[in-house]
Write a protein that holds these residues in place. Structure first.
Motif, PDB file in Angstrom:
ATOM      1  N   THR A  82       0.826  -1.202   0.000  1.00  0.00           N
ATOM      2  CA  THR A  82       0.000   0.000   0.000  1.00  0.00           C
ATOM      3  C   THR A  82       0.860   1.252   0.000  1.00  0.00           C
ATOM      4  OG1 THR A  82      -1.603  -1.236   1.319  1.00  0.00           O
ATOM      5  CG2 THR A  82      -1.901   1.140   1.228  1.00  0.00           C
ATOM      6  N   PHE A  84       0.304   4.916   1.261  1.00  0.00           N
ATOM      7  CA  PHE A  84      -0.677   5.593   2.105  1.00  0.00           C
ATOM      8  C   PHE A  84      -0.791   7.075   1.736  1.00  0.00           C
ATOM      9  CE2 PHE A  84       0.720   1.922   4.400  1.00  0.00           C
ATOM     10  CZ  PHE A  84      -0.408   1.466   5.049  1.00  0.00           C
ATOM     11  N   SER A  86      -0.913   9.506   3.766  1.00  0.00           N
ATOM     12  CA  SER A  86       0.023  10.301   4.568  1.00  0.00           C
ATOM     13  C   SER A  86       1.456   9.794   4.402  1.00  0.00           C
ATOM     14  CB  SER A  86      -0.376  10.196   6.032  1.00  0.00           C
ATOM     15  OG  SER A  86      -0.402   8.832   6.408  1.00  0.00           O
ATOM     16  N   ALA A  88       3.138   7.592   5.569  1.00  0.00           N
ATOM     17  CA  ALA A  88       3.482   6.704   6.694  1.00  0.00           C
ATOM     18  C   ALA A  88       4.899   6.174   6.598  1.00  0.00           C
ATOM     19  CB  ALA A  88       2.464   5.558   6.805  1.00  0.00           C
ATOM     20  N   LEU A  89       5.851   7.027   6.252  1.00  0.00           N
ATOM     21  CA  LEU A  89       7.257   6.611   6.251  1.00  0.00           C
ATOM     22  C   LEU A  89       7.725   6.508   7.698  1.00  0.00           C
ATOM     23  CD1 LEU A  89       8.613   8.908   3.401  1.00  0.00           C
ATOM     24  CD2 LEU A  89       7.957   6.504   3.249  1.00  0.00           C
ATOM     25  N   PHE A  90       8.659   5.585   7.953  1.00  0.00           N
ATOM     26  CA  PHE A  90       9.151   5.415   9.322  1.00  0.00           C
ATOM     27  C   PHE A  90      10.163   6.512   9.631  1.00  0.00           C
ATOM     28  CE2 PHE A  90       8.435   0.863   7.883  1.00  0.00           C
ATOM     29  CZ  PHE A  90       7.132   0.855   8.317  1.00  0.00           C
TER      30      PHE A  90
END
Lengths: 372, 288
Positions: A82, A84, A86, A88-90
């Motif tokens: 997926t 995302f 936003s 959603a990178l770490f």
């Protein structure tokens, strides 16, 4: 050419308490196609994506990916990845570590991880950013890292949840083309969720238009725009004028409609239209002609297959490529007309003036007769 | 030239309100001075006299490190210090594990009775220490009586009961600090990790834990400080012969205040300040 089915939803329903987000929906995605789910917010498109990713499980119905039933398979055991909204990178990992994460979880050999991460970053043109942290990148770059992080795992289906929504207009257009190019090159099935119709039309092989938990129509961009099968789809994709009336005659696929104002208009009838049925005619503003009426005598329509009605020009909005004219019909309703500015001139007299009398006409096949 | 014209209007504009509020401002300054004086003067005196070469705690007799040296030669004080560190280490470790899990559960799940559980969780923070101490004393004596009666053992309160007591109140503090750091945690990170093939455990170990670790360390350091500093609860829940440092210090003060006490207090003060500062640094690291 028989196409293999990558994803199949069969009679899928998803309820959250009393709310039905997806209602008895079936859908098939073919291998290697760019499919967009398009609809207003809250229509259920994101719920379908999340059910494919495994973040939600369907209340009833089945979801298969390449023939394998997904059921309650957790996200980490599914052959999908997926991107995302936003990203959603770490934040505690570098770009490289972010991209390598999926391969590490699959216990790929170290050397292979290294080469594939480099390849993936090259693919999204971020080869030199491997050691940066996500927060040191711009929105567009973060977006591309998210894309590389998903694609490096060679998913059978890539799920994209409004990934371009946070980007500014110009960057979004660039990313649309880049995304489409990438998808064609890799041949991976993309499921793209968006509320932006232009985005869907630009990139998709096929589009599914959703509203209130239902997929109303599936088709390629041309079909969706030119032959909407419902009032909602005609209204949601592009802009259109609606005139309502009752069917009085049917000749093959052309229906004649009596409007409330007592006019008879003809248009392309949708399958199943019957005489006596209340219908809506949808006419796109760029598919009509506006001709001046000189000396107060209305000219005859150019052909008998043309619908025509006298109107009065009310407002003129010049927007560069087009001139958008709002005209008033005799029954008091307004109608949008878009004219392409194909000639370049500064002469004011060449443009419409408010209050001018004109004839509005369109070929009958440019109007669609819709039952809903 | 240009600079002058830019600078000139500023002092004039600033001068008028300053004039009007001169007395108010002066009063505020005096107030601040006294506030800080009352806070820090005793500490300064304590630290200064810990270096005083005089056997009376309040008399200056020249500079010396003697009291610190004597301190480390004092077997009883050193044993009390070891006991304190032992109790603090174990109780903090346990409280941090339990408190973190409580915080994760409370933040992640919506369940019946969550609101009341939430309120009850903070109770040990607001309950006066003395009440907590009496409660725990009552609890331990009843429990031990019961166990001893059932199994014929002769267990008594010792450092283990102190550790259990410290875990009991530290869970709340750790949970509060960890929850604060979870408020800014983006739960979609967990979805992203699972999407990339990480199972629940790998997701926790590789994503959630590293991202909330500053909060956990912050909570642990706070808990460690509270355990190290606690007198009231330790005094009520320990048994004869098992002193923590605060208990030992207090028993010495009852006899007489020696400069040795000043020295040990200075060391405890230093340790507390360092731990609290470290705790603050760790908590703020997450938000950078």
């Amino acid at each position: 050419m028989a196409r293999t089915i990558a994803v199949e939803l069969a009679s899928v329903t998803k309820r959250f308490g009393d709310v039905t987000a997806v209602d008895n929906t079936s859908l098939q995605l073919y291998d290697g196609e760019f499919f967009s789910l398009l609809g207003p917010s809250g229509c259920g498109k994101t719920t379908i994506l999340r059910m494919l990713a495994g973040f939600e499980y369907p209340t009833s119905g089945s979801i298969t990916i390449h023939g394998r039933e997904m059921g309650h398979t957790p996200p980490y055991k599914r052959p999908v990845n997926t991107v995302f909204q936003s990203y959603a990178l770490f934040p505690h990992m570098t770009v490289e570590q972010n991209v390598a994460f999926g391969l590490e979880m699959k216990n790929a050999p170290k050397a292979e991880i290294k080469t594939r991460v480099v390849e993936a970053l090259e693919m999204v043109r971020l080869g030199e950013y491997g050691n940066r942290r996500p927060r040191q990148l711009s929105g567009g770059q973060q977006q591309r890292v998210a894309l590389a992080r998903a694609l490096v795992n060679q998913p059978e289906v890539l799920l994209l949840d409004e990934p371009l929504a946070a980007l500014d207009e110009k960057l979004r257009k660039e990313m649309q083309l880049e995304l489409k190019g990438l998808q064609e090159r890799l041949g991976i099935t993309f499921l793209f969720v968006t509320h932006d119709q232009e985005e869907a039309l630009t990139m998709s092989d096929r589009i599914g238009v959703m509203n209130r938990g239902h997929i109303l129509q599936v088709g390629n961009p041309i079909e969706i725009y030119e032959r909407p099968t419902s009032r909602f789809v005609a209204d949601f994709i592009g802009e259109t004028n609606f005139v309502s009336g009752t069917v009085c005659e049917l000749h093959g696929n052309i229906a004649a409609i009596n409007t409330a104002a007592g006019q008879t208009l003809r248009g392309l009838a949708q399958q199943g239209v019957q005489v006596g049925q209340p219908v809506t005619i949808s006419i796109r503003p760029e598919k009509v002609f506006l001709t001046p009426i000189s000396n107060g005598t209305p000219p005859t329509p150019p052909s008998k297959h043309m619908n025509a009605m006298p109107v009065q020009v009310e407002r003129i909005n010049y927007i560069g490529s087009d001139t958008r004219i709002i005209v008033r019909l005799h029954d008091g309703n307004t109608f949008d007309v878009w004219e392409s500015n194909t000639r370049s001139t500064l002469d004011r007299d060449e443009y419409w003036q408010p209050g001018e009398a004109a004839l509005l006409s369109w070929p009958e096949e440019n109007a669609l007769v819709l039952t809903e | 030239m240009a600079e002058e014209t830019l600078v000139r209007p500023l002092p004039q504009a600033a001068a008028r309100p300053a004039q009007r509020n001169r007395w108010g401002e002066r009063a505020l300054q005096i107030n601040a001075f006294f506030a800080y004086f009352f806070l820090y003067a005793p500490i300064a005196i304590l630290v200064i006299f810990s270096f005083s070469n005089s056997s009376f705690a309040g008399v200056w007799g020249g500079f010396t490190f003697d009291w610190y040296i004597r301190l480390f030669q004092n077997a009883r004080l050193m044993e009390a210090l070891r006991n304190s560190v032992y109790v603090a280490l174990i109780s903090t470790t346990l409280a941090t594990m339990i408190g973190t899990l409580v915080a994760l559960g409370m933040e992640r799940f919506r369940f019946k009775g969550r609101t009341s559980l939430d309120a009850v969780l903070y109770l040990p923070i607001v309950i006066p220490d003395i009440v907590m101490a009496v409660m725990l004393l009552l609890f331990f004596s009843t429990a031990l009586q019961l166990i001893n009666g059932m199994f014929g053992t002769a267990m008594r309160m010792n450092l283990t009961t102190v550790i259990i007591a410290h875990v009991a109140f530290n869970i709340s503090f750790v949970a509060v600090v960890v929850r604060a750091s979870l408020k800014s945690f983006d739960w979609r990170m967990e979805e992203a990790a699972q999407d990339l093939g990480a199972n629940e455990w790998a997701t926790f170990r590789r994503i959630t834990l590293p991202l909330i670790l500053p909060g956990i360390v912050g909570g642990a350091l706070l808990g460690f400080t509270l355990s190290l500093d606690d007198y009231v609860i330790a005094a009520f829940t320990t048994g004869p012969g098992f002193s923590t440092l605060p208990i030992e210090v207090f028993s010495r003060v009852r006899r007489s205040i020696t400069p040795e006490i000043n020295a040990i207090s200075t060391i405890m003060l230093l340790a507390s300040v360092l731990l609290v500062v470290a705790s603050q640094i760790f908590q703020s690291r997450q938000h950078r």
